[in-house]
Scaffold this active site. Structure first.
Site, PDB file in Angstrom:
ATOM      1  N   GLN A 284      31.652 -28.965 -57.873  1.00 26.60           N
ATOM      2  CA  GLN A 284      32.979 -28.949 -59.110  1.00 26.60           C
ATOM      3  C   GLN A 284      34.448 -28.911 -58.456  1.00 26.60           C
ATOM      4  O   GLN A 284      34.754 -27.548 -57.496  1.00 26.60           O
ATOM      5  CB  GLN A 284      33.678 -27.882 -59.810  1.00 26.60           C
TER       6      GLN A 284
ATOM      7  N   TYR B  31      44.472 -25.276 -65.010  1.00 24.58           N
ATOM      8  CA  TYR B  31      43.827 -25.592 -62.974  1.00 24.58           C
ATOM      9  C   TYR B  31      44.474 -27.470 -63.006  1.00 24.58           C
ATOM     10  O   TYR B  31      45.428 -27.384 -64.536  1.00 24.58           O
ATOM     11  CB  TYR B  31      42.319 -25.503 -62.882  1.00 24.58           C
TER      12      TYR B  31
ATOM     13  N   ARG C 262      35.026 -31.486 -66.681  1.00 22.63           N
ATOM     14  CA  ARG C 262      35.478 -30.177 -67.681  1.00 22.63           C
ATOM     15  C   ARG C 262      36.096 -30.488 -67.887  1.00 22.63           C
ATOM     16  O   ARG C 262      37.867 -30.318 -67.367  1.00 22.63           O
ATOM     17  CB  ARG C 262      34.853 -29.182 -66.737  1.00 22.63           C
TER      18      ARG C 262
ATOM     19  N   GLY D  13      26.322 -18.606 -68.312  1.00 22.43           N
ATOM     20  CA  GLY D  13      27.405 -18.342 -66.504  1.00 22.43           C
ATOM     21  C   GLY D  13      26.728 -17.072 -66.834  1.00 22.43           C
ATOM     22  O   GLY D  13      26.233 -17.282 -65.426  1.00 22.43           O
ATOM     23  N   ARG D  14      27.176 -15.986 -66.943  1.00 23.24           N
ATOM     24  CA  ARG D  14      26.873 -14.229 -66.817  1.00 23.24           C
ATOM     25  C   ARG D  14      24.852 -14.300 -67.148  1.00 23.24           C
ATOM     26  O   ARG D  14      24.806 -13.779 -66.074  1.00 23.24           O
ATOM     27  CB  ARG D  14      27.471 -13.712 -68.132  1.00 23.24           C
TER      28      ARG D  14
END
Length: 369
Positions: free
Chosen positions: A99, A183, A230, A323-324
Site C-alpha cells: 500500500q 491522506y 483503497r 485488521g485487529r
C-alpha cells in the site's frame, strides 16, 4: 466449504481463500524507516498458502511521512528491507501487495525536517501526527498545510510512480493506492478538504483528477491488473467530509472501471481508524458501489467471521480484509476455518514498541508461558 474459504482470482493472483491481511500501520521500522527483522517475522507469521497480505501504508516521499517509524519506499535501503519481507512471504506460498501512501496534511514538520506539509488546500486537519521525541514517539496536533501549486502536482504524481517502480524492485506482487482515511488522494477527492478553484478542484470531475492521474502512473509501471485502490466513502478519520459522498464516490468508482484494476478496497462506514462508530447518515459502502464498480471488491472494517460470510454470500464483496483480529491471531485463516477460539488483542500495543503485541501472539496449539 464456506465462501470465505473458496478460491478466487484477483488480478493476476489465484487465491485459495478470501481472508486478507488488512494494511495496518504498526510503527516498527528500524533506522531510516527501513523494514527490519521484526517486520519480516510479522508478515511471515501471517502468510498462508494462497493467501493475500496487504503491507502497511508506505510513504513514497520524505514529504509524505505522517507517522514516525512508518516505512518508506523511496530509498535503496527501504527497498532492500521490503525485499526481505516479500521473499519470506513468497516462501510460504502467499502473495503481498504494497500500500503506497502520501500523508499530505497529515504529515508534520517534526517528520519533515521542519518543512510545512502540503495538501490541496491550506486547511488544517484535526487528527494527531506521530513524531519522534528523542528515543520515543509523541502525538502532536497537526499544522496548517501549504496548498500545492499547480505546477508542483506532476512532481507529486511522479513520486507515486517511482514508488511503484521501487515496489516492483522489492518483489511485491502489486500495489494498492491508499486513497482513504484523509491522506493526500482523499484530500483532493473530498470537497471538505479541497477548496481549489483550478483543474484539481471544484466539480467532481476535477476533484477526482489527482487520484486518477496517480492510478495512471501506477499502471504505467504495473499494468491495471496489479494495481488496486483503497477508499473510505463514509470515513470520518482525517477530519474528512464531502457534501455529496454518494455522487463523489460513485463517480470515482465508475471512472476506475476503465483501468481493469485488481480490486477496489472499500472501508465500511462502521470504522474510524481502529474504532467502531455509529453513523447517523446514509452510508456509502461496498453494497452501494457493487452496482457501479465492475471488478472485485475487497471489504474492510470491523468484520467477524459471520459478517464476512454474509457480505460474501450477498455478493457485495469478493474478499474481506481483517485488521485487529489478524494482529492478535497470526494464524487467523486457520482459526476461522476450524472454528478455533481467537486470541484477544491489546490496543495498547498496536503502535510502536518492539516485539510485544507484534510478533508474540500465540498460534494454535502453542502454550503461552
Amino acid at each position: 466449504m464456506t465462501k470465505l474459504f473458496s478460491a478466487t482470482q484477483v488480478g493476476t493472483l489465484n487465491l485459495t481463500h478470501r481472508v486478507v491481511l488488512a494494511p495496518l500501520t504498526r510503527l516498527r521500522t528500524e533506522a531510516g524507516d527501513v523494514p527490519g527483522d521484526l517486520m519480516v517475522e510479522y508478515y511471515t507469521q501471517r502468510a498462508t498458502q494462497g493467501g493475500l497480505l496487504i503491507a502497511e501504508a508506505t510513504s513514497v516521499s520524505p514529504m509524505g511521512i505522517a507517522y514516525a517509524l512508518a516505512p518508506g519506499i523511496y530509498t535503496d535501503a527501504q527497498v532492500a528491507g521490503w525485499k526481505r519481507v516479500t521473499d519470506a512471504v513468497h516462501a510460504k506460498g502467499a502473495s503481498i501487495y504494497l500500500q503506497i501512501w502520501h500523508g499530505g496534511r497529515q504529515a508534520h514538520p517534526g517528520n519533515l525536517d521542519g518543512a510545512q506539509p502540503v495538501a490541496p488546500s491550506a486547511i488544517r486537519g484535526e487528527e494527531k501526527s506521530v513524531i519522534r521525541d528523542g528515543d520515543s514517539i509523541a502525538e502532536v496536533d497537526q499544522v496548517v498545510p501549504r496548498a500545492l501549486r499547480l505546477e508542483e502536482i506532476p512532481g507529486v504524481i511522479e513520486e507515486f510512480r517511482r514508488g511503484a517502480e521501487r515496489a516492483k524492485a522489492a518483489g511485491f506482487d502489486g500495489v494498492e493506492l491508499h486513497g482513504a482515511n484523509g491522506y493526500l488522494p482523499d484530500q483532493f477527492l473530498q470537497d471538505g478538504s479541497n477548496h481549489r478553484d483550478d483543474a484539481y478542484g471544484g466539480p467532481i470531475e476535477n476533484r477526482t483528477r489527482f487520484m486518477l492521474e496517480v492510478v495512471e502512473a501506477l499502471i504505467s509501471v504495473w499494468g491495471g491488473n496489479r494495481v488496486a485502490v483503497r477508499i473510505s466513502p463514509s470515513g470520518q478519520f482525517g477530519t474528512m467530509s464531502d457534501s455529496n459522498p454518494a455522487a463523489t464516490f460513485g463517480y470515482l468508482a465508475e471512472a476506475l472501471n476503465r483501468f481493469g484494476l485488481a480490486y477496489l478496497h472499500v472501508i465500511e462506514p462502521r470504522i474510524r481508524g481502529y474504532e467502531d462508530i455509529e453513523l447517523n447518515v446514509p452510508a456509502v459502502a461496498s453494497k452501494s458501489l457493487r452496482g457501479i464498480f465492475k471488478g472485485p471488491i475487497l471489504a474492510a472494517g470491523g468484520f467477524s467471521q459471520d459478517t464476512a460470510e454474509e457480505i460474501l454470500a450477498a455478493g457485495d464483496a469478493d474478499l474481506v480484509a481483517f485488521g485487529r483480529l489478524f494482529i492478535s491471531n497470526p494464524d487467523l485463516p486457520e482459526r476461522l476455518r476450524s472454528g478455533a477460539p481467537l486470541n484477544d488483542y491489546d490496543r495498547n500495543t498496536f503502535y510502536g514498541g518492539r516485539g510485544e503485541g507484534y510478533i508474540d501472539y500465540s498460534f494454535l496449539g502453542e502454550v503461552v508461558a
